[in-house]
Each structure stands twice: as C-alpha cells, then as structure tokens.
Design a protein around this motif. Structure first.
Motif, PDB file in Angstrom:
ATOM      1  N   ASN A  90    -103.105 120.855  28.981  1.00 15.47           N
ATOM      2  CA  ASN A  90    -101.963 120.806  29.894  1.00 15.47           C
ATOM      3  C   ASN A  90    -101.195 119.492  29.835  1.00 15.47           C
ATOM      4  N   HIS A  91    -101.223 118.840  28.686  1.00 17.91           N
ATOM      5  CA  HIS A  91    -100.470 117.595  28.528  1.00 17.91           C
ATOM      6  C   HIS A  91     -99.138 117.920  27.865  1.00 17.91           C
ATOM      7  N   GLU A  92     -98.044 117.512  28.521  1.00 20.54           N
ATOM      8  CA  GLU A  92     -96.706 117.848  28.036  1.00 20.54           C
ATOM      9  C   GLU A  92     -96.465 117.443  26.589  1.00 20.54           C
ATOM     10  N   ASP A  93     -96.998 116.307  26.196  1.00 19.60           N
ATOM     11  CA  ASP A  93     -96.677 115.763  24.876  1.00 19.60           C
ATOM     12  C   ASP A  93     -97.688 116.153  23.796  1.00 19.60           C
ATOM     13  N   HIS A  94     -98.896 116.547  24.185  1.00 19.68           N
ATOM     14  CA  HIS A  94     -99.950 116.730  23.182  1.00 19.68           C
ATOM     15  C   HIS A  94    -100.566 118.124  23.142  1.00 19.68           C
ATOM     16  N   ASP A  95    -100.387 118.921  24.176  1.00 20.15           N
ATOM     17  CA  ASP A  95    -100.994 120.259  24.197  1.00 20.15           C
ATOM     18  C   ASP A  95     -99.971 121.277  23.680  1.00 20.15           C
ATOM     19  N   PRO A  96    -100.238 121.900  22.516  1.00 23.68           N
ATOM     20  CA  PRO A  96     -99.269 122.874  21.988  1.00 23.68           C
ATOM     21  C   PRO A  96     -99.122 124.106  22.871  1.00 23.68           C
ATOM     22  N   ASP A  97    -100.079 124.356  23.755  1.00 27.02           N
ATOM     23  CA  ASP A  97    -100.009 125.534  24.623  1.00 27.02           C
ATOM     24  C   ASP A  97     -99.036 125.368  25.781  1.00 27.02           C
ATOM     25  N   VAL A  98     -98.551 124.152  26.021  1.00 27.56           N
ATOM     26  CA  VAL A  98     -97.541 123.956  27.068  1.00 27.56           C
ATOM     27  C   VAL A  98     -96.253 123.388  26.475  1.00 27.56           C
ATOM     28  N   SER A  99     -96.051 123.625  25.186  1.00 32.88           N
ATOM     29  CA  SER A  99     -94.766 123.244  24.605  1.00 32.88           C
ATOM     30  C   SER A  99     -93.710 124.240  25.077  1.00 32.88           C
ATOM     31  N   PRO A 100     -92.508 123.785  25.413  1.00 37.04           N
ATOM     32  CA  PRO A 100     -91.495 124.670  25.988  1.00 37.04           C
ATOM     33  C   PRO A 100     -90.752 125.486  24.930  1.00 37.04           C
ATOM     34  N   ALA A 101     -91.500 126.298  24.170  1.00 31.99           N
ATOM     35  CA  ALA A 101     -90.873 127.114  23.134  1.00 31.99           C
ATOM     36  C   ALA A 101     -90.070 128.256  23.742  1.00 31.99           C
ATOM     37  N   VAL A 102     -90.626 128.933  24.739  1.00 30.09           N
ATOM     38  CA  VAL A 102     -89.933 129.992  25.475  1.00 30.09           C
ATOM     39  C   VAL A 102     -90.096 129.767  26.972  1.00 30.09           C
ATOM     40  N   ILE A 103     -91.346 129.650  27.421  1.00 29.46           N
ATOM     41  CA  ILE A 103     -91.647 129.361  28.821  1.00 29.46           C
ATOM     42  C   ILE A 103     -91.684 127.849  29.019  1.00 29.46           C
ATOM     43  N   VAL A 104     -91.170 127.382  30.160  1.00 31.41           N
ATOM     44  CA  VAL A 104     -91.268 125.957  30.486  1.00 31.41           C
ATOM     45  C   VAL A 104     -92.294 125.794  31.602  1.00 31.41           C
ATOM     46  N   TRP A 105     -93.047 124.704  31.535  1.00 33.58           N
ATOM     47  CA  TRP A 105     -94.232 124.568  32.380  1.00 33.58           C
ATOM     48  C   TRP A 105     -94.117 123.493  33.435  1.00 33.58           C
ATOM     49  N   SER A 106     -93.053 122.703  33.421  1.00 36.63           N
ATOM     50  CA  SER A 106     -92.901 121.650  34.426  1.00 36.63           C
ATOM     51  C   SER A 106     -91.423 121.464  34.717  1.00 36.63           C
ATOM     52  N   GLU A 107     -91.115 120.845  35.850  1.00 39.49           N
ATOM     53  CA  GLU A 107     -89.727 120.600  36.235  1.00 39.49           C
ATOM     54  C   GLU A 107     -89.058 119.650  35.252  1.00 39.49           C
ATOM     55  N   ASP A 108     -89.835 118.739  34.682  1.00 36.82           N
ATOM     56  CA  ASP A 108     -89.273 117.817  33.694  1.00 36.82           C
ATOM     57  C   ASP A 108     -88.843 118.577  32.440  1.00 36.82           C
ATOM     58  N   GLN A 109     -89.659 119.559  32.034  1.00 34.60           N
ATOM     59  CA  GLN A 109     -89.292 120.371  30.879  1.00 34.60           C
ATOM     60  C   GLN A 109     -88.047 121.210  31.178  1.00 34.60           C
ATOM     61  N   VAL A 110     -87.932 121.705  32.403  1.00 35.62           N
ATOM     62  CA  VAL A 110     -86.741 122.468  32.789  1.00 35.62           C
ATOM     63  C   VAL A 110     -85.493 121.605  32.651  1.00 35.62           C
ATOM     64  N   ALA A 111     -85.579 120.373  33.096  1.00 31.20           N
ATOM     65  CA  ALA A 111     -84.421 119.475  33.044  1.00 31.20           C
ATOM     66  C   ALA A 111     -83.979 119.218  31.603  1.00 31.20           C
ATOM     67  N   ARG A 112     -84.943 119.218  30.670  1.00 37.59           N
ATOM     68  CA  ARG A 112     -84.622 118.948  29.269  1.00 37.59           C
ATOM     69  C   ARG A 112     -84.371 120.221  28.465  1.00 37.59           C
ATOM     70  N   SER A 113     -84.580 121.378  29.066  1.00 38.36           N
ATOM     71  CA  SER A 113     -84.532 122.632  28.310  1.00 38.36           C
ATOM     72  C   SER A 113     -83.115 123.025  27.932  1.00 38.36           C
ATOM     73  N   THR A 114     -83.007 123.726  26.802  1.00 34.81           N
ATOM     74  CA  THR A 114     -81.736 124.283  26.344  1.00 34.81           C
ATOM     75  C   THR A 114     -82.029 125.638  25.701  1.00 34.81           C
ATOM     76  N   GLY A 115     -81.003 126.400  25.441  1.00 33.26           N
ATOM     77  CA  GLY A 115     -81.143 127.628  24.684  1.00 33.26           C
ATOM     78  C   GLY A 115     -82.030 128.663  25.355  1.00 33.26           C
ATOM     79  N   ILE A 116     -82.915 129.264  24.558  1.00 39.47           N
ATOM     80  CA  ILE A 116     -83.773 130.357  25.039  1.00 39.47           C
ATOM     81  C   ILE A 116     -84.671 129.927  26.194  1.00 39.47           C
ATOM     82  N   PRO A 117     -85.387 128.790  26.108  1.00 41.50           N
ATOM     83  CA  PRO A 117     -86.233 128.397  27.246  1.00 41.50           C
ATOM     84  C   PRO A 117     -85.440 128.262  28.547  1.00 41.50           C
ATOM     85  N   ARG A 118     -84.239 127.722  28.475  1.00 41.08           N
ATOM     86  CA  ARG A 118     -83.439 127.558  29.693  1.00 41.08           C
ATOM     87  C   ARG A 118     -82.971 128.909  30.212  1.00 41.08           C
TER      88      ARG A 118
END
Length: 302
Positions: A90-118
């Motif tokens: 569950n580490h934003e930078d190191h765990d590939p299972d919480v990479s924001p490829a489609v689903i975003v897992w934290s509010e920080d990822q939402v703020a940075r999201s674009t395209g399909i994840p957003r």
C-alpha cells in the motif's frame, strides 16, 4: 494435497467440457473453470513465496506449469511484481498494486490523475466490480508484455508455455463449441476468473492506510497496519486460498498457507500487547470498507 486436487479437478473440468459438447450447459462449466483457474492461481502464489518446496528448482518448475501453462499467467512476472508489493504494501511510490493505472487509491493520486483514471475516479466504487471482469484479460496481456522485454528471465521458456496454453485453450473451445457459444464461454470464463481473483485480493489491503514517503514504519507496523484479515471457517479458507490470513501472510510470506491459521491468534495477541492495531472483519464488511474508501477518495471530483 492441494496441488494434486487442483490438477485432478482441472483435468476433470476440461474432460467435462469436451464430453458435454455443443450445449448451453457449457456456461456452467465456464463458471466452474473460473473457480479452478483461480485456485491454480492461489497455488502458484504459494509457489512464488517458496512455501511448498524446500529448494528453488521444483518451485520454479511447478510455478511455470501451473501459471504459464495451466492458466496463461506469466508466473515469473507476477511473482516479481507481487514481491514488490510485499516489500512495500500500500505504498504509493513502491507498491505496483496501488499504482493509479485505472483505479486511484488516495486523494493525492486523484489530484494528480488524468485521462482514464480521472474518468473512473469520480464514481470508482461503482465501477470497481464491473472493471474486475477485465482483470483476467489484463493479467494475460500484462504477462505477454513483460515477456516481450529482452531483459525478461526465462523469456523463451515462459513465452513457449503461454503460447502453448492459449493455442490449446482457444483450440479446444472453438473446436467443441460453435463460434457464438465459444465467445460467450470465453466472456463468462475469463470475466468470472477476473472477478474471483479481484474479490480475493480486494479484502486484503483495499481501504487500508495508503503509505507515502513521509511514513517511516518498522517492518511489523508496515505489514500489519496496511493489511486486513477476513474471519471465517474452512470454506472461507478454501475460497480465499487462505489469503484471508493476510496479516500473518505478510509478516511471514514463506510460511506454508495451512499454518497461517495457527499463527493468527499468536500474532493478534502480540499486536495487542504492543499496541498495534490489528484489523479482522467479516468478508462482506471488508468489501464495504474497501468500497467506502474508494468512494471517499473520489469525493473531490464529485
């Protein structure tokens, strides 16, 4: 015993498929085969953690046969990715299972999201289970993509086994069923395979704290605070591949799965003694916690 049962049931499932022939009952076989494929995945997971054999070589052989040849999943690629998850769950930078490829897992990822994840993030809690129907295909495609990299280990061996799997898989399905029924079988089988895998892994970490570079935790807290156990008896153990003891599995990834249930009360008691939160909940509630987290993460976009 698990290896033997899995192989026998796998062979029995395909024998039933051929015996039934051109029949709408094949959709029920597709459901059964989805469960069998997922169980193969659970055993391949245990092999990747070296839980089964004492030495590397038989683990690798069995893992390649069950993963690449049995279910068309790149065992070497997935094991490497999964070990990265275990190192930093569950580490934003190191765990590939919480990479924001489609689903975003934290509010920080939402703020940075674009395209399909957003696009999905706004109502991603509602999209979560429908998207899991594509997870099986995603794993197959990702496996092939990883093996097209020149640096991939055992590249040609793994590619050969996966190509053999899909040649036999599509060959048998389209040889036994007419085109329309064959397509429907593939949709049901691979769709439910992805949903089953997703429903097995989602209760383990989704909705638990997401770590960043600012979080400095020791090994025990890093593993326990980001994991969730699921209560249940023998049926839950079998259905979830004994990954319902996720906290114990993360603390002792090489421990054979049947021993996790024995370690559970010891670990829970120790965590209580040292004041570390230890979360254990029912299966339905675990999904509720995960979905509520996903919905809360997307609140800013709503």
């Amino acid at each position: 015993m698990r290896l033997s049962i899995a192989v026998v049931v796998y062979a029995g499932g395909w024998t039933l498929f051929v015996w039934l022939g051109d029949s709408w009952l094949q959709l029920l076989v597709a459901v059964v085969m989805a469960v069998i494929f997922a169980q193969f995945g659970f055993v391949a997971h245990d092999l990747g953690h070296r839980q089964v054999f004492r030495t590397r070589r038989p683990s690798d052989i069995a893992g390649l046969l069950m993963g690449n040849l049995g279910i068309g999943l790149g065992w070497g690629w997935w094991t490497t990715k999964h070990n990265r998850h275990h190192a930093n769950p569950n580490h934003e930078d190191h765990d590939p299972d919480v990479s924001p490829a489609v689903i975003v897992w934290s509010e920080d990822q939402v703020a940075r999201s674009t395209g399909i994840p957003r696009f999905f993030a706004k109502y991603q809690a509602y999209w979560f289970f429908p998207l899991l129907t594509l997870e099986g295909w995603h794993l197959h495609v990702a496996s092939f993509k990883s093996l097209l990299q020149p640096s991939a280990k055992r590249r040609w061996l793994e590619l050969t086994l996966m190509i053999t799997h899909f040649a036999a898989y599509f060959g048998v399905v389209f040889a036994v069923l007419p085109f329309g029924k064959a397509l429907l079988f593939l949709i049901v089988h691979q769709g439910l395979f992805g949903v089953y895998l997703g429903c097995t892994f989602a209760p383990n970490h989704k909705g638990m704290p997401v770590l960043t570079k600012d979080d400095k935790l020791d090994y025990l807290r890093k593993q326990v605070l980001t994991s969730r156990n699921v209560r249940g008896g023998w049926f839950t153990d079998v259905a979830l591949g004994q990954l319902n003891y996720q906290i114990e599995h993360h603390l002792f990834p090489n421990m054979p799965a049947p021993n996790l249930r024995k370690a559970q009360p010891i670990v829970e008691r120790y965590c209580q003694e040292i004041g570390v939160d230890y979360l254990q909940t029912g299966l339905i509630e675990s999904y509720g916690q995960a979905l509520r987290h996903l919905h809360q993460v997307g609140a800013a976009l709503r």
